[in-house]
Design an enzyme around this catalytic site. Structure first.
Site, PDB file in Angstrom:
ATOM      1  N   SER A 137     -11.060   1.932   7.619  1.00  0.00           N
ATOM      2  CA  SER A 137     -10.061   1.534   7.691  1.00  0.00           C
ATOM      3  C   SER A 137      -9.257   2.268   8.543  1.00  0.00           C
ATOM      4  CB  SER A 137      -9.244   2.261   6.024  1.00  0.00           C
ATOM      5  OG  SER A 137      -8.288   1.943   5.596  1.00  0.00           O
TER       6      SER A 137
ATOM      7  N   TYR B  43     -10.487   7.683  -2.329  1.00  0.00           N
ATOM      8  CA  TYR B  43     -10.449   6.571  -1.233  1.00  0.00           C
ATOM      9  C   TYR B  43     -11.212   6.423   0.209  1.00  0.00           C
ATOM     10  CZ  TYR B  43      -9.669   2.250   1.119  1.00  0.00           C
ATOM     11  OH  TYR B  43      -9.228   1.730   2.248  1.00  0.00           O
TER      12      TYR B  43
ATOM     13  N   LYS C 274     -14.430   5.820   2.978  1.00  0.00           N
ATOM     14  CA  LYS C 274     -14.622   5.194   4.165  1.00  0.00           C
ATOM     15  C   LYS C 274     -14.869   6.005   5.225  1.00  0.00           C
ATOM     16  CE  LYS C 274     -13.147   1.097   2.722  1.00  0.00           C
ATOM     17  NZ  LYS C 274     -13.759   0.331   2.737  1.00  0.00           N
TER      18      LYS C 274
HETATM   19  C1  UD1 Z   1      -3.864   1.700   1.720  1.00  0.00           C
HETATM   20  C2  UD1 Z   1      -4.890   3.080   2.051  1.00  0.00           C
HETATM   21  C3  UD1 Z   1      -5.442   1.747   3.145  1.00  0.00           C
HETATM   22  C4  UD1 Z   1      -6.125   0.809   2.150  1.00  0.00           C
HETATM   23  C5  UD1 Z   1      -5.020  -0.093   1.409  1.00  0.00           C
HETATM   24  C6  UD1 Z   1      -5.561  -0.915   0.174  1.00  0.00           C
HETATM   25  C7  UD1 Z   1      -4.318   5.442   2.504  1.00  0.00           C
HETATM   26  C8  UD1 Z   1      -3.190   6.019   3.856  1.00  0.00           C
HETATM   27  N1  UD1 Z   1      -4.182   3.712   3.123  1.00  0.00           N
HETATM   28  O1  UD1 Z   1      -2.756   1.148   2.518  1.00  0.00           O
HETATM   29  O2  UD1 Z   1      -6.494   2.927   3.938  1.00  0.00           O
HETATM   30  O3  UD1 Z   1      -7.114  -0.027   2.714  1.00  0.00           O
HETATM   31  O4  UD1 Z   1      -4.102   0.488   0.801  1.00  0.00           O
HETATM   32  O5  UD1 Z   1      -5.212  -0.584  -1.152  1.00  0.00           O
HETATM   33  O6  UD1 Z   1      -4.689   5.753   2.024  1.00  0.00           O
HETATM   34  N2  UD1 Z   1       5.171   0.571  -0.809  1.00  0.00           N
HETATM   35  C9  UD1 Z   1       6.800   0.348  -1.076  1.00  0.00           C
HETATM   36  N3  UD1 Z   1       6.352  -0.392  -2.249  1.00  0.00           N
HETATM   37  C10 UD1 Z   1       5.945  -0.651  -3.608  1.00  0.00           C
HETATM   38  C11 UD1 Z   1       3.914  -0.762  -2.937  1.00  0.00           C
HETATM   39  C12 UD1 Z   1       4.003   0.065  -0.967  1.00  0.00           C
HETATM   40  O7  UD1 Z   1       7.550   0.460  -0.498  1.00  0.00           O
HETATM   41  O8  UD1 Z   1       5.491  -0.983  -4.738  1.00  0.00           O
HETATM   42  C13 UD1 Z   1       4.892   0.834   0.971  1.00  0.00           C
HETATM   43  C14 UD1 Z   1       4.598   2.192   1.317  1.00  0.00           C
HETATM   44  O9  UD1 Z   1       5.501   3.672   0.679  1.00  0.00           O
HETATM   45  C15 UD1 Z   1       4.120   1.928   2.512  1.00  0.00           C
HETATM   46  C16 UD1 Z   1       3.970   0.382   2.657  1.00  0.00           C
HETATM   47  O10 UD1 Z   1       4.236   0.012   1.512  1.00  0.00           O
HETATM   48  O11 UD1 Z   1       4.825   2.901   3.024  1.00  0.00           O
HETATM   49  C17 UD1 Z   1       2.909  -0.338   2.370  1.00  0.00           C
HETATM   50  O12 UD1 Z   1       1.792   0.185   1.207  1.00  0.00           O
HETATM   51  P1  UD1 Z   1       0.677  -0.615   1.107  1.00  0.00           P
HETATM   52  O13 UD1 Z   1       0.462  -1.820   1.008  1.00  0.00           O
HETATM   53  O14 UD1 Z   1      -0.072   0.011  -0.647  1.00  0.00           O
HETATM   54  O15 UD1 Z   1      -0.678  -0.226   1.675  1.00  0.00           O
HETATM   55  P2  UD1 Z   1      -0.531   1.254   2.224  1.00  0.00           P
HETATM   56  O16 UD1 Z   1      -0.332   1.999   1.633  1.00  0.00           O
HETATM   57  O17 UD1 Z   1      -0.990   1.445   3.693  1.00  0.00           O
END
Ligand code: UD1
Length: 344
Positions: A127, A152, A156
């Site tokens: 990742s 987590y 990785k």
């Molecule tokens: C995270 C992990 C990544 C992992 C993935 C799978 C980290 C840094 N990243 O990715 O390694 O493979 O999860 O589970 O550990 N967001 C919102 N609202 C929501 C959900 C998310 O605004 O309800 C935003 C988050 O703040 C982020 C972006 O959307 O900025 C992506 O979030 P998400 O889909 O959870 O993925 P990551 O956190 O990038």
């Protein structure tokens, strides 16, 4: 003769899409999955798309004896794609030992079995989380590995090291570590997609469930980041594009095309898109208006990260091709299909 590939976690989100692409490329697939975060129906759905039923064993990779029985039952496994892992960042903070045990021991078991059963190589699901907040964007494979933000993420990093150390010690195996950015979307047939248990933690499943009315409102975690619109930036990669990168990696291992016994590739689009841009792209692609609100930052989130995919483009001959609109439309069609089937 068709070459046999073991796919752990093959009924999961990325795993199931990869099984279809492997079958389309002519490989014979054996799935191992403990169904902890998926269901056996996925095997039927894979068959519906490819026309070929993959072998399926409900086995937990933590159980060495059960796992070994798969290698002896299906003689001639040539390579492994190892997806099976726990993946919820928040849960890993609450239950670190569960994450260390699941994610580390599963890999160790596979690495121990590979030489005994003459398995040539392993493709590992890594990742972009290993980069933390990169100093330079887009991030290349040369960027330093930063201290993990969660157990987590740490699994990785450690797993990458376990693979390197094992191969350095002389184990007769090869590896390709694929560092995924943010996989989203679903199969264009809407027969496979992401099916999170309970309340989704990731952005796109939460977004499509909100658009469907299952959730009231999508919370955007923070609009005060140092980015053009203040929301976080990610590199959203279509799951089928991502699946295809695995097929190329397997081909590379089996055909001795590797330049090193351990190779690492970023698998992303090279395009950074903010959370707000993604929401607007979804609205444009589907014509559905999304109910969302800005809330505070989520602990542990990286401000911005996107890939430099040049190495994968040039060395693997792999490039992400799907547009963000088509990808978001595929996620929406999948959500509509779930509704039709009465699942969500
Ligand atoms: C995270 C992990 C990544 C992992 C993935 C799978 C980290 C840094 N990243 O990715 O390694 O493979 O999860 O589970 O550990 N967001 C919102 N609202 C929501 C959900 C998310 O605004 O309800 C935003 C988050 O703040 C982020 C972006 O959307 O900025 C992506 O979030 P998400 O889909 O959870 O993925 P990551 O956190 O990038």
């Amino acid at each position: 003769m068709k070459e046999k590939i073991l796919v752990t976690g093959g009924t999961g989100y990325i795993g199931s899409h990869t099984v279809v692409e492997l079958q389309n490329a002519g490989y014979d697939v054996v799935i191992v999955d403990n169904l902890s975060n998926s269901s056996a129906d996925v095997v039927d759905n894979i068959e519906k798309i490819s026309g070929i039923r993959p072998a399926f064993e409900e086995v937990d990779c933590l159980n060495f004896a059960d796992l070994e029985s798969v290698f002896s039952k299906y003689q001639g496994i040539k390579a492994i794609i190892h997806f099976a892992a726990s993946k919820a960042v928040g849960e890993s903070v609450q239950k670190p030992l569960l994450y260390y045990r699941n994610n580390l021991v599963s890999l160790i078991n596979l690495l121990e079995l590979m030489p005994k059963y003459d398995v040539k190589g392993i493709v590992f699901s890594s990742s972009c989380t290993v980069y933390g907040q990169p100093d330079i964007l887009p991030v290349t494979e040369q960027a330093p590995i930063k201290k993990a933000e969660s157990p987590y993420g740490n699994t990785k990093q450690i797993n990458e090291e376990i693979i390197r150390d094992t191969i350095t010690s002389g184990a007769p195996i090869n590896a390709i570590l694929l560092r995924y950015f943010n996989p989203i979307g679903a199969h264009p047939t809407a027969i496979l997609g992401e099916l999170p248990n309970g309340v989704p933690q990731n952005l796109v499943p939460y977004l499509t469930q909100t658009a469907m009315g299952i959730r009231e409102k999508l919370s955007v975690f923070g609009d005060d980041y140092n980015t053009p619109d203040g929301s976080c930036i990610r590199d959203f990669i279509n799951v089928v594009d991502l699946a295809k990168a695995h097929v190329i990696a397997i081909h590379r291992i089996l055909d001795d095309l590797q330049k090193d016994k351990v190779e690492v590739f970023n698998i992303g689009t090279g395009i950074g898109l903010s959370v707000l841009q993604l929401i607007h792209a979804f609205e444009k692609a589907t014509g559905v208006k999304l109910n969302y609100q800005i809330v505070g930052r989520r602990a542990g989130d990286i401000e911005k990260v996107w890939a430099d995919p040049a190495l994968a483009n040039n060395e693997l001959g792999w490039t992400a091709v799907e547009t963000i609109e088509d990808t978001l439309l595929s996620a929406w069609n999948w959500q509509l299909k779930l509704r039709e089937k009465g699942i969500q």
